[in-house]
Design a protein around this motif. Structure first.
Motif, mmCIF file in Angstrom:
data_model
loop_
_atom_site.group_PDB
_atom_site.id
_atom_site.type_symbol
_atom_site.label_atom_id
_atom_site.label_comp_id
_atom_site.label_asym_id
_atom_site.label_seq_id
_atom_site.Cartn_x
_atom_site.Cartn_y
_atom_site.Cartn_z
ATOM 1 N N GLY A 1 -33.527 -39.328 -63.930
ATOM 2 C CA GLY A 1 -33.842 -38.000 -63.424
ATOM 3 C C GLY A 1 -34.876 -37.262 -64.249
ATOM 4 O O GLY A 1 -35.165 -37.585 -65.405
ATOM 5 N N GLU A 2 -35.426 -36.234 -63.628
ATOM 6 C CA GLU A 2 -36.521 -35.468 -64.232
ATOM 7 C C GLU A 2 -36.081 -34.746 -65.498
ATOM 8 O O GLU A 2 -36.845 -34.639 -66.466
ATOM 9 C CB GLU A 2 -37.057 -34.467 -63.204
ATOM 10 N N GLN A 3 -34.854 -34.223 -65.535
ATOM 11 C CA GLN A 3 -34.379 -33.490 -66.709
ATOM 12 C C GLN A 3 -34.347 -34.361 -67.961
ATOM 13 O O GLN A 3 -34.751 -33.941 -69.033
ATOM 14 C CB GLN A 3 -32.988 -32.922 -66.439
ATOM 15 N N GLU A 4 -33.844 -35.581 -67.805
ATOM 16 C CA GLU A 4 -33.770 -36.473 -68.960
ATOM 17 C C GLU A 4 -35.161 -36.918 -69.396
ATOM 18 O O GLU A 4 -35.395 -37.117 -70.593
ATOM 19 C CB GLU A 4 -32.890 -37.680 -68.631
ATOM 20 N N ILE A 5 -36.069 -37.087 -68.447
ATOM 21 C CA ILE A 5 -37.450 -37.431 -68.790
ATOM 22 C C ILE A 5 -38.050 -36.335 -69.659
ATOM 23 O O ILE A 5 -38.697 -36.597 -70.687
ATOM 24 C CB ILE A 5 -38.297 -37.612 -67.513
ATOM 25 N N LYS A 6 -37.831 -35.079 -69.279
ATOM 26 C CA LYS A 6 -38.355 -33.955 -70.043
ATOM 27 C C LYS A 6 -37.705 -33.868 -71.428
ATOM 28 O O LYS A 6 -38.341 -33.442 -72.394
ATOM 29 C CB LYS A 6 -38.112 -32.647 -69.289
ATOM 30 N N ALA A 7 -36.442 -34.268 -71.526
ATOM 31 C CA ALA A 7 -35.697 -34.140 -72.787
ATOM 32 C C ALA A 7 -36.301 -34.975 -73.908
ATOM 33 O O ALA A 7 -36.131 -34.648 -75.086
ATOM 34 C CB ALA A 7 -34.237 -34.520 -72.579
ATOM 35 N N VAL A 8 -37.005 -36.060 -73.575
ATOM 36 C CA VAL A 8 -37.625 -36.902 -74.609
ATOM 37 C C VAL A 8 -39.111 -36.611 -74.770
ATOM 38 O O VAL A 8 -39.814 -37.302 -75.510
ATOM 39 C CB VAL A 8 -37.423 -38.408 -74.296
ATOM 40 N N GLY A 9 -39.602 -35.609 -74.055
ATOM 41 C CA GLY A 9 -41.002 -35.211 -74.211
ATOM 42 C C GLY A 9 -41.990 -35.943 -73.335
ATOM 43 O O GLY A 9 -43.207 -35.783 -73.502
ATOM 44 N N LEU A 10 -41.512 -36.754 -72.386
ATOM 45 C CA LEU A 10 -42.418 -37.437 -71.461
ATOM 46 C C LEU A 10 -42.788 -36.487 -70.323
ATOM 47 O O LEU A 10 -41.970 -35.644 -69.923
ATOM 48 C CB LEU A 10 -41.758 -38.692 -70.884
ATOM 49 N N PRO A 11 -44.010 -36.589 -69.782
ATOM 50 C CA PRO A 11 -44.377 -35.737 -68.642
ATOM 51 C C PRO A 11 -43.544 -36.082 -67.420
ATOM 52 O O PRO A 11 -43.345 -37.258 -67.105
ATOM 53 C CB PRO A 11 -45.861 -36.051 -68.424
ATOM 54 N N SER A 12 -43.054 -35.071 -66.740
ATOM 55 C CA SER A 12 -42.220 -35.312 -65.567
ATOM 56 C C SER A 12 -43.048 -35.507 -64.302
ATOM 57 O O SER A 12 -42.534 -36.005 -63.292
ATOM 58 C CB SER A 12 -41.244 -34.147 -65.367
ATOM 59 N N ARG A 13 -44.336 -35.129 -64.358
ATOM 60 C CA ARG A 13 -45.230 -35.306 -63.199
ATOM 61 C C ARG A 13 -46.566 -35.856 -63.666
ATOM 62 O O ARG A 13 -47.117 -35.392 -64.669
ATOM 63 C CB ARG A 13 -45.432 -33.976 -62.457
ATOM 64 N N VAL A 14 -47.047 -36.853 -62.949
ATOM 65 C CA VAL A 14 -48.336 -37.474 -63.272
ATOM 66 C C VAL A 14 -49.136 -37.669 -61.990
ATOM 67 O O VAL A 14 -48.573 -37.709 -60.890
ATOM 68 C CB VAL A 14 -48.144 -38.841 -63.977
ATOM 69 N N ARG A 15 -50.446 -37.797 -62.150
ATOM 70 C CA ARG A 15 -51.327 -37.976 -60.987
ATOM 71 C C ARG A 15 -51.938 -39.370 -60.992
ATOM 72 O O ARG A 15 -52.391 -39.865 -62.019
ATOM 73 C CB ARG A 15 -52.436 -36.922 -60.980
ATOM 74 N N TYR A 16 -51.937 -39.994 -59.836
ATOM 75 C CA TYR A 16 -52.561 -41.299 -59.635
ATOM 76 C C TYR A 16 -53.304 -41.284 -58.307
ATOM 77 O O TYR A 16 -53.025 -40.452 -57.423
ATOM 78 C CB TYR A 16 -51.510 -42.418 -59.601
ATOM 79 N N ALA A 17 -54.228 -42.222 -58.169
ATOM 80 C CA ALA A 17 -54.938 -42.416 -56.903
ATOM 81 C C ALA A 17 -54.683 -43.827 -56.425
ATOM 82 O O ALA A 17 -54.194 -44.684 -57.174
ATOM 83 C CB ALA A 17 -56.436 -42.168 -57.079
ATOM 84 N N VAL A 18 -55.003 -44.112 -55.187
ATOM 85 C CA VAL A 18 -54.743 -45.436 -54.619
ATOM 86 C C VAL A 18 -55.472 -46.530 -55.392
ATOM 87 O O VAL A 18 -55.022 -47.673 -55.445
ATOM 88 C CB VAL A 18 -55.152 -45.460 -53.123
ATOM 89 N N GLU A 19 -56.594 -46.181 -56.027
ATOM 90 C CA GLU A 19 -57.334 -47.180 -56.806
ATOM 91 C C GLU A 19 -56.564 -47.666 -58.030
ATOM 92 O O GLU A 19 -56.866 -48.715 -58.586
ATOM 93 C CB GLU A 19 -58.681 -46.591 -57.276
ATOM 94 N N ASP A 20 -55.560 -46.884 -58.450
ATOM 95 C CA ASP A 20 -54.774 -47.267 -59.625
ATOM 96 C C ASP A 20 -53.719 -48.325 -59.308
ATOM 97 O O ASP A 20 -53.137 -48.915 -60.219
ATOM 98 C CB ASP A 20 -54.070 -46.033 -60.202
ATOM 99 N N LEU A 21 -53.457 -48.563 -58.029
ATOM 100 C CA LEU A 21 -52.447 -49.551 -57.645
ATOM 101 C C LEU A 21 -52.916 -50.957 -57.997
ATOM 102 O O LEU A 21 -54.061 -51.332 -57.750
ATOM 103 C CB LEU A 21 -52.165 -49.473 -56.149
ATOM 104 N N THR A 22 -52.022 -51.736 -58.584
ATOM 105 C CA THR A 22 -52.358 -53.109 -58.951
ATOM 106 C C THR A 22 -51.555 -54.148 -58.180
ATOM 107 O O THR A 22 -51.982 -55.285 -58.058
ATOM 108 C CB THR A 22 -52.103 -53.339 -60.456
ATOM 109 N N ARG A 23 -50.398 -53.750 -57.661
ATOM 110 C CA ARG A 23 -49.584 -54.745 -56.961
ATOM 111 C C ARG A 23 -48.537 -54.053 -56.112
ATOM 112 O O ARG A 23 -48.104 -52.939 -56.409
ATOM 113 C CB ARG A 23 -48.892 -55.675 -57.974
#
Length: 317
Positions: free
Chosen positions: A265-287
């Motif tokens: 969950g998002e709360q636990e992600i935030k608790a360790v200092g990781l970003p809870s939201r990130v941006r990607y585009a379709v070009e970033d897909l590898t598989r």
């Protein structure tokens, strides 16, 4: 002959069993934890009583050899040492206002006895009760907490820290346990061997792992907050109405294959200092993975998100 029932003897045993208990807790071995935690508290409680007077370890019934020996009335050491049990030791400490009455602690001792005789499937976590009781006895006997807990000191502090919210405490507890597992697993391996394992288990890039009616699930590589290896799988979610050319993904969970650390969950992600939201585009897909590769563990981690065939992904967007 010197009596083996001394404060030092009981204290060293309590510390050894306390470490074994925390190791078992870190490995998820609940019954072993209950057994060893109970023994540790019993040894430390008896050590506290010995500090007052050794006769406090004597049962008030049966043969009086132990009573006479502990009182210093005889020099003959009994062939068999049979002292009071944990419940009696704790009861005497409570009468002396050293330990408070606690239903949680009584439950820990009862479960410890249940495991020893019958086994138990009780999943309630008594880590906080165990740590708090031990620290109370350490403070009463004037013993240093850090010297007693050694490598587990950080975990103990997190467990005792009432200022932390529940989510933060739970995450920090898992961090310490995961670091212990990592050290235990790779302690005898050279550093380059660990690096080889990291490269083998890690797969870089943004990967589609499943699509449901409400959106899609992605996976990417992340640095593990516990063992700090670049081998953790970070799971990201996107709603069905996200744009392909610019997706804002929400962190849904993390799992490290090296140390077993996990976040949900998002709360636990935030608790360790990781970003809870990130941006990607379709070009970033590898598989695009087949949905069967989403393991049962991953499904639980993601809240049992229903997944459909990834081939429907483009049609659903």
């Amino acid at each position: 002959m010197e009596s083996p029932v001394t404060f030092e003897h009981l204290f060293v045993g309590a510390r050894r069993f306390a470490h074994v208990a925390l190791e078992a807790h870190a490995q998820g071995e609940q019954e072993v934890f209950l057994l060893e935690a109970g023994v540790s508290v019993e040894r430390l409680a008896k050590a506290a009583l010995v500090r007052v007077h050794p006769t406090l370890l004597t049962e008030v019934k049966g043969n009086d050899d132990m009573l006479l020996h502990f009182a210093g009335a005889t020099t003959t050491v009994p062939r068999r040492f049979h002292t009071i049990g944990a419940s009696t030791a704790v009861g005497r400490l409570r009468k002396m206002d050293i330990l408070p009455r606690s239903d949680e602690f009584d439950g820990l001792i009862e479960l410890r006895n249940g495991v020893a005789h019958l086994g138990t499937s009780n999943a309630e976590d008594y880590l906080g009760t165990f740590v708090e009781t031990v620290c109370t006895l350490l403070d009463h006997t004037g013993q240093d907490r850090t010297a007693f807990w050694e490598a587990w000191s950080d975990l103990v502090q997190v467990t005792l820290d009432d200022r932390s919210d529940r989510v933060h405490k739970a995450v920090q507890l898992r961090v310490n346990q995961a670091r212990y597992r990592f050290r235990a697993r790779f302690a005898d391996l050279p550093e380059d061997a660990v690096d080889g394992v990291v490269q083998a288990v890690g797969e870089k890039g943004l990967i589609v792992v499943g699509v449901g009616r409400t959106g899609a699930v992605f996976r990417t590589l992340s640095k593990c907050p516990a063992c700090e290896a670049e081998a953790a799988a970070l799971f990201l979610e996107a709603p069905a109405d996200s744009l392909l050319f610019e997706m804002e993904l929400t962190a849904a969970g993390l799992r490290c294959g090296l140390c077993g650390f996990h976040l949900t969950g998002e709360q636990e992600i935030k608790a360790v200092g990781l970003p809870s939201r990130v941006r990607y585009a379709v070009e970033d897909l590898t598989r695009v993975m087949h949905d069967s590769t989403l393991t049962a563990t991953d499904a639980v981690l993601l809240g049992s998100l229903p997944v459909a065939q990834p081939t429907n992904w483009r049609d659903s967007w």
